[in-house]
Design an enzyme around this catalytic site. Structure first.
Site, short mmCIF file in Angstrom:
data_model
loop_
_atom_site.label_atom_id
_atom_site.label_comp_id
_atom_site.label_asym_id
_atom_site.label_seq_id
_atom_site.Cartn_x
_atom_site.Cartn_y
_atom_site.Cartn_z
N GLY A 1 2.81 2.56 10.71
CA GLY A 1 3.79 3.63 10.54
C GLY A 1 4.51 4.02 11.81
N SER B 1 3.59 -1.89 10.33
CA SER B 1 5.04 -1.98 10.52
C SER B 1 5.60 -3.37 10.21
CB SER B 1 5.43 -1.55 11.93
OG SER B 1 5.09 -0.18 12.14
N HIS C 1 -9.37 1.48 4.74
CA HIS C 1 -8.12 1.64 5.48
C HIS C 1 -8.36 2.58 6.66
CE1 HIS C 1 -4.01 2.70 6.47
NE2 HIS C 1 -3.65 1.59 5.85
N GLU D 1 -5.23 -4.50 10.54
CA GLU D 1 -4.19 -3.50 10.75
C GLU D 1 -4.46 -2.73 12.05
OE1 GLU D 1 -2.32 -2.46 6.63
OE2 GLU D 1 -3.88 -1.02 7.11
N LYS E 1 0.13 4.27 -0.30
CA LYS E 1 -0.51 5.46 0.26
C LYS E 1 -0.28 6.66 -0.68
CE LYS E 1 -0.11 3.30 4.74
NZ LYS E 1 -0.07 3.41 6.19
N GLU F 1 -6.76 4.96 7.71
CA GLU F 1 -6.56 6.39 7.39
C GLU F 1 -7.78 6.97 6.70
OE1 GLU F 1 -2.88 5.64 5.38
OE2 GLU F 1 -1.98 5.11 7.31
N ASN G 1 0.87 -1.17 0.00
CA ASN G 1 0.00 0.00 0.00
C ASN G 1 0.91 1.23 0.00
OD1 ASN G 1 -1.76 2.08 0.45
ND2 ASN G 1 -2.37 1.44 2.51
N GLY H 1 3.07 -1.02 4.24
CA GLY H 1 3.13 0.41 3.96
C GLY H 1 4.56 0.83 3.67
N GLY H 2 5.23 1.35 4.68
CA GLY H 2 6.58 1.90 4.51
C GLY H 2 7.55 0.98 3.80
P1 13P Z 1 3.20 0.54 7.63
O1 13P Z 1 3.72 -0.76 7.07
O2 13P Z 1 3.95 1.74 7.15
O3 13P Z 1 3.07 0.48 9.13
O4 13P Z 1 1.71 0.72 7.06
C1 13P Z 1 0.83 -0.33 7.16
C2 13P Z 1 -0.38 0.03 6.39
O5 13P Z 1 -1.12 0.92 6.77
C3 13P Z 1 -0.65 -0.72 5.17
O6 13P Z 1 -1.93 -0.49 4.70
#
Ligand code: 13P
Length: 264
Positions: A173, A212, A97, A167, A13, A99, A11, A233-234
């Site tokens: 993050g 993470s 998600h 999640e 983002k 967010e 993802n 994510g990251g």
């Molecule tokens: P991170 O891996 O950066 O923690 O993000 C997870 C995420 O929100 C994937 O949708």
């Protein structure tokens, strides 16, 4: 019972321009473009979908979006329909998600509508659920995840085209990962809900972990019975870490043996 085929989905983002997306996707497919042992997906922002699709052509890596609107067309300024996503080459879409729930006020009912629209259009929804830190500390974790899962899936009958991502919001993050046992506890609860709703087919729905996840913690998370992959994510923003995750997943699927493509 054997586990479900692992899905590693990135993802991105609100990161990567079209040019950057092209470069990242090219690096990914150069290594794992032909893998069949695991499913791999990248989910760039809308503006980079087309560029990513170009670079993904002829590979096994799936393209996903990060949202979809529930209407097919019309006066909905700023929104994108399922058929638009299909046209650009998407086969999956991340929905609900945290967010989007937090910053854009998405409700379980809205996510439910999107899930049905995505499935009807032939897009694989990756439906996200997860509790905040204060909800966990208040002992409401299971209640929150249950409400979100049941709400998002109300009236959904197609278990074959469905992925859930757990999640925990406090792990996104932050560098704080749920321990494998903490994650498995929630994944098992989600699994029970899926089996209750879909019967045996519920055991085949993949439940991804997100928050993470990285090459240092992925292996033990993926060893858990009900963790069928990761929503990353990251660590999905750099080819090296994303590919390391794919390799870890691949070697799990192949019983510790070399990957089926050129990644090892
Ligand atoms: P991170 O891996 O950066 O923690 O993000 C997870 C995420 O929100 C994937 O949708």
């Amino acid at each position: 019972m054997s586990k479900n085929k692992i899905l590693i989905a990135g993802n991105w983002k609100m990161n990567k321009t079209s040019a950057e997306a092209k470069a990242l996707v090219s690096e990914i497919v150069a290594v794992c473009g032909s893998t069949t042992s695991v499913d791999v997906a990248v989910c760039p922002p809308f503006t980079a979908l087309s560029a990513a699709a170009e670079s993904l052509k002829g590979t096994n890596v799936l393209l996903g979006a990060q949202n979809v609107y529930v209407k097919e067309s019309g006066a909905y300024t700023g929104e994108i329909s399922a058929s638009m996503l299909k046209e650009v080459g998407c086969s999956c879409v991340i929905l609900g998600h945290s967010e989007r729930r937090q910053y854009f006020g998405e409700s379980d009912a809205f996510i439910n509508e999107k899930t049905k629209v995505a499935q009807a259009a032939g897009l694989l929804p990756i439906v996200c659920v997860g509790e905040t830190l204060s909800e966990r500390e208040a002992g409401k974790m299971m209640e929150v995840v249950t409400t979100q899962t049941v709400g998002a899936l109300a009236g959904v009958t197609d278990a074959a085209n469905l992925v859930i991502a757990y999640e925990p919001v406090w792990a996104i993050g932050t560098g704080k990962t749920a321990t494998p046992a903490m994650a498995q506890e929630v994944h098992a609860a989600i699994r029970a809900l899926l089996v209750k709703q879909f019967g045996e087919a519920g055991s085949k729905v993949r439940i991804l972990y997100g928050g993470s996840m990285n090459p240092a913690n992925a292996s033990e998370l993926l060893d858990e019975k009900d963790i069928d992959g990761g929503l990353i994510g990251g660590a999905a923003l750099k080819s090296a870490t994303f590919l390391d995750l794919v390799k870890i997943a691949c070697s799990k699927e192949r019983g510790g043996h070399k990957c089926c493509c050129s990644c090892q």
